[in-house]
Write a protein that holds these residues in place. Structure first.
Motif, PDB file in Angstrom:
ATOM      1  N   LEU A 164      25.257 -44.434  15.491  1.00 12.41           N
ATOM      2  CA  LEU A 164      25.722 -43.790  14.270  1.00 12.41           C
ATOM      3  C   LEU A 164      26.434 -44.769  13.336  1.00 12.41           C
ATOM      4  CD1 LEU A 164      27.061 -40.484  15.833  1.00 12.41           C
ATOM      5  CD2 LEU A 164      24.984 -40.779  14.481  1.00 12.41           C
ATOM      6  N   GLY A 165      27.035 -45.799  13.909  1.00 15.89           N
ATOM      7  CA  GLY A 165      27.752 -46.784  13.111  1.00 15.89           C
ATOM      8  C   GLY A 165      26.811 -47.542  12.195  1.00 15.89           C
ATOM      9  N   THR A 166      25.751 -48.101  12.770  1.00 18.07           N
ATOM     10  CA  THR A 166      24.787 -48.826  11.933  1.00 18.07           C
ATOM     11  C   THR A 166      24.105 -47.868  10.969  1.00 18.07           C
ATOM     12  OG1 THR A 166      23.502 -48.772  13.962  1.00 18.07           O
ATOM     13  CG2 THR A 166      24.134 -50.932  13.155  1.00 18.07           C
ATOM     14  N   LEU A 167      23.839 -46.663  11.440  1.00 16.55           N
ATOM     15  CA  LEU A 167      23.232 -45.657  10.564  1.00 16.55           C
ATOM     16  C   LEU A 167      24.112 -45.417   9.333  1.00 16.55           C
ATOM     17  CD1 LEU A 167      20.988 -43.478  10.195  1.00 16.55           C
ATOM     18  CD2 LEU A 167      22.540 -41.879  11.312  1.00 16.55           C
ATOM     19  N   ALA A 198      23.007 -46.043   5.581  1.00 13.69           N
ATOM     20  CA  ALA A 198      22.984 -44.906   4.662  1.00 13.69           C
ATOM     21  C   ALA A 198      23.868 -45.167   3.452  1.00 13.69           C
ATOM     22  CB  ALA A 198      23.432 -43.643   5.387  1.00 13.69           C
ATOM     23  N   LEU A 199      24.998 -45.837   3.691  1.00 10.34           N
ATOM     24  CA  LEU A 199      25.912 -46.153   2.595  1.00 10.34           C
ATOM     25  C   LEU A 199      25.240 -47.076   1.594  1.00 10.34           C
ATOM     26  CD1 LEU A 199      29.543 -46.796   3.875  1.00 10.34           C
ATOM     27  CD2 LEU A 199      28.844 -45.514   1.839  1.00 10.34           C
ATOM     28  N   SER A 200      24.599 -48.112   2.100  1.00  4.88           N
ATOM     29  CA  SER A 200      24.037 -49.100   1.186  1.00  4.88           C
ATOM     30  C   SER A 200      22.837 -48.534   0.438  1.00  4.88           C
ATOM     31  CB  SER A 200      23.677 -50.388   1.933  1.00  4.88           C
ATOM     32  OG  SER A 200      22.889 -50.071   3.049  1.00  4.88           O
ATOM     33  N   SER A 201      22.149 -47.544   1.029  1.00  7.84           N
ATOM     34  CA  SER A 201      21.012 -46.964   0.310  1.00  7.84           C
ATOM     35  C   SER A 201      21.377 -45.631  -0.342  1.00  7.84           C
ATOM     36  CB  SER A 201      19.826 -46.790   1.263  1.00  7.84           C
ATOM     37  OG  SER A 201      20.196 -45.895   2.290  1.00  7.84           O
TER      38      SER A 201
END
Ligand SMILES: Nc1ncnc2c1ncn2[C@@H]1O[C@H](COP(=O)(O)OP(=O)(O)OP(=O)(O)O)[C@@H](O)[C@H]1O
Ligand code: SF4
Ligand SMILES: [Mg+2]
Lengths: 361, 325
Positions: free
Chosen positions: B278-281, B285-288
């Motif tokens: 979930l962390g990498t997700l 998600a933030l950057s996109s």
């Protein structure tokens, strides 16, 4: 109904410790010195205290706050705070000196021979364990009895101290202050010890409950032939429940003897001041802090008599020389220069000294 | 623990979750950047009609309140968290579920190890205060406590993966590897798990040990400990049956509060080790600006924290009879 020492020792359910001398007195404390280490030096909280306790006897320990009562009691079972150390003297139980014992060996004497009812059972009981289980714990682990036997005995003990059966599963916070103190007493009796120490067992309880708890202790002592050391600020309690009284001042014994003798004819100026503060022992339950002045700093106690700065009879010798303990024929022991330890005086009924300022008491 | 206590805890957890759901809605509508711009981001020169059509398709033409809000509540209640803007319009729930496993594995196991190890170490050093292990453990705990996750993770990565080559540098398994059986797969995952797990466990163990140590020290000064000693119980028994159960009480509460901060740690550790959780997700998600996924992640993590607190409350209720009323 008084029991002779033989009967009482015969009442013991457990054999005496292996090293015990059957002829020795129950407890003999000699020249006990317990000090606390601080950065600035040693606090001489108990500094040369001697006394003995016979089978079935009740000894009252009194004195102002900070005079070393609790320290004396904790020294007997060696449960001192980490900076406390017994630096001299002996504590002989059945003739066995407990002072040099290892911690492991000492554990065998705790609770089986000497148990303690602490002040304010609110904090002295573990809040997360059922009271009955706390009582059963020493029965199981010290006497090696089965779980069920220990539980059964715990229930009996609760019965004995007057806690209803239905409170068997209660936690400490579910009991009233008086009930908690009763439970604490039941716990102290769990291993059928030779000596029970009560360190202000009734302070923090209201007067009615205090009376009930004292009555209970008195009754248990009679029925079970307990030997009791009762620490209290309240001289009237000692007068009612004890055989002998030991008055401590600043870590030393001021006066000790049979209750009737000491209370009827107090000899040490400090005892007189204390009793003067209780015009009628039975009616007036005031605390002891009524004598003008402060007890000395035990980090650096004055030479000579430690009461000298507050004593109305003070003499030049008092602040120079430690007053020796003098024993009278009536069994009273006093440490005061008013009673020189020469043979002509000892034994004779001493003249009552008078001095200006005493009438204020 | 009484039913009343249980009911009260459950009700309070339910209300908190509802508030989180509402907050989640409000928060994301307040964010800058319009969703249709992102949806149509890759297509140059979109006409006004296309934008309008997109708005309509995603329900963005309706008013925020009550239409969008009610639709959101209804969908959320059914576990429908919408569709990812990125990942080719996959349902957010699918995306989350896929990433939840690795995160739970890493942090569940890491927390467990840290709790057991930290509490044991703390209890022991508090009991043997001033001893060799106490000094050693205290120093180490403080260092670990004050080291940020990414630093700890990078250090481990540099030493044991890049340097010594004992462990793989990234991911949860070897890409493209064909497994000979489930054991083979588990071994491969374990191999990849080792370093991130060590980072999580080491990062937490210091806090728990310091916490438990001070709690034990405080408990040991209580009157009932003197009573237990006066009973002639051995030191070990005094510690086990009297000191530890009481010292655990503040520890349980603080561990639960701590779980909230673990989320922050999760992001860094997963990014350092490229762990597909979930962390990498979240970072992706933030950057996109994949709002539905972000919203889903935040909802899931907040609910996770609430549930962890619920577990702590219930554990506390079991440990301490005074709160069972
Ligand atoms: N851990 C300690 N370190 C230093 N000094 C101590 C410590 N414990 C007790 N003392 C000091 O030792 C003296 C005796 O204390 P103790 O508790 O035995 O008195 P007490 O007669 O029981 O008093 P009280 O009636 O208030 O219970 C006091 O002056 C106290 O300040
Ligand atoms: S020794 Fe002296 S100072 Fe001390 S109590 Fe006796 S008379 Fe007073
Ligand atoms: Mg005291």
């Amino acid at each position: 109904m008084t029991q002779t020492p033989d009967e009482i020792r015969g009442r013991r359910q457990w054999p005496l410790p292996k090293l015990a001398d059957p002829a020795a007195p129950l407890l003999e404390v000699r020249d006990l010195k317990t000090h606390f280490r601080l950065e600035r030096g040693w606090v001489r909280a108990v500094d040369g205290v001697s006394f003995s306790l016979a089978d079935g006897e009740a000894l009252g320990l009194a004195g102002e706050s900070g005079c070393g009562k609790t320290t004396t009691a904790l020294s007997l079972v060696r449960l001192l705070p980490s900076n406390g150390r017994i630096r001299g003297g002996s504590v002989e139980l059945f003739g066995i000196d407990l002072v040099p014992k290892s911690e492991r060996a000492m554990q065998r004497y705790r609770w089986r021979e000497i148990s303690i009812v602490f002040q304010g059972a609110m904090n002295a009981l573990n809040p997360v364990i059922r009271v009955a289980d706390q009582i059963a714990e020493p029965i199981r682990h010290r006497l090696g009895q089965s779980d069920t036997a220990a539980k059964r005995r715990a229930a009996e003990l609760l019965d004995l101290v007057g806690i209803p059966r239905k409170r068997l599963g209660a936690y400490p916070h579910e009991l009233s202050g008086g009930m908690r103190q009763r439970a604490m007493i039941a716990m102290a009796l769990a291993c059928d010890p030779a000596i029970v120490i009560g360190d202000e067992p009734t302070t923090a309880l209201d007067v009615m409950v205090q009376a009930q708890i004292l009555l209970l202790l008195e009754q248990l002592r009679r029925d079970l032939g307990l030997s009791l050391i009762l620490i209290t600020h309240d001289l009237s309690v000692i007068a009612e429940t004890c055989d002998r009284v030991l008055i401590m001042y600043a870590g030393k014994v001021a006066e000790e003897g049979p209750v009737e003798r000491v209370f009827r004819e107090p000899r040490h100026p400090y005892t007189r001041k204390l009793l003067g503060a209780f015009p009628n022992i039975h009616a007036d339950r005031r605390t002891l802090e009524v004598i003008p002045g402060q007890p000395p700093d035990l980090l650096d106690p004055p030479t000579g008599c430690r009461f000298a700065p507050r004593c109305p009879f003070v003499m030049p010798v008092c602040s120079e020389v430690d007053p020796p303990e003098v024993r009278f024929d009536d069994g009273v022991r006093v440490a005061c220069h008013l009673f020189p330890s020469s043979d002509e005086v000892s034994g004779a009924s001493p003249a009552t000294p008078t001095a200006a300022g005493e009438d204020a008491a | 623990m009484s039913l009343r206590y249980l009911a009260r805890r459950l009700a309070s957890a339910a209300i908190t979750i509802l508030l989180i759901v509402i907050l989640n809605f409000v928060l994301f509508r307040m964010m800058p950047g319009s969703p249709e711009r992102i949806l149509l981001g890759r297509i140059p020169n979109v006409s006004g009609e296309v934008v309008a059509a997109t708005r309509e398709r995603w329900g963005l033409d309706k008013p925020l309140f009550p239409d969008q809000f009610v639709a959101y509540l209804a969908a959320t209640a059914q576990g429908d968290l919408g569709f990812s803007y990125g990942a080719r319009g996959r349902p957010v729930t699918d995306v989350l579920l896929q990433k939840l496993g690795p995160t739970l594995l890493l942090f569940g196991l890491g927390e467990l190890i840290a709790i057991v190890l930290g509490l044991a170490l703390g209890a022991y050093s508090g009991w043997r205060r001033g001893g060799v292990l106490d000094h050693l453990g205290n120093g180490l705990s403080l260092i670990l406590y004050s080291t940020p996750y990414f630093l700890l993770g990078m250090a481990l990565l540099l030493i044991f993966a890049t340097g010594l080559g004992w462990f793989p540098t990234f991911g949860i398994d070897t890409v493209g590897r064909v497994y000979s059986g489930p054991l083979d797969q588990i071994a491969d995952i374990g191999f990849h798990l080792a370093l991130p797990l060590a980072t999580v466990a080491l990062g937490l163990v210091g806090q728990y040990s310091i916490l438990m140590r001070s709690s034990i020290v405080e408990t040991l000064s209580e009157d009932y400990i003197t009573t237990a000693r006066a009973k002639g119980l051995t030191e070990g028994r005094v510690l086990r049956t009297h000191a530890i159960p009481n010292a655990l009480l503040p520890a349980v509460t603080l561990i639960a509060i701590n779980l909230g901060y673990v989320v922050a740690g999760a992001i860094t550790v997963e990014v350092v080790f490229n762990w597909p959780g979930l962390g990498t997700l979240t970072v992706d998600a933030l950057s996109s600006r994949d709002f539905p996924v972000l919203q889903g992640v935040f909802l899931l993590l907040s609910v996770g924290v609430v549930l962890a607190n619920l577990v702590a409350d219930l554990t506390y209720g079991i440990l301490d009879p005074r709160v069972r009323t």
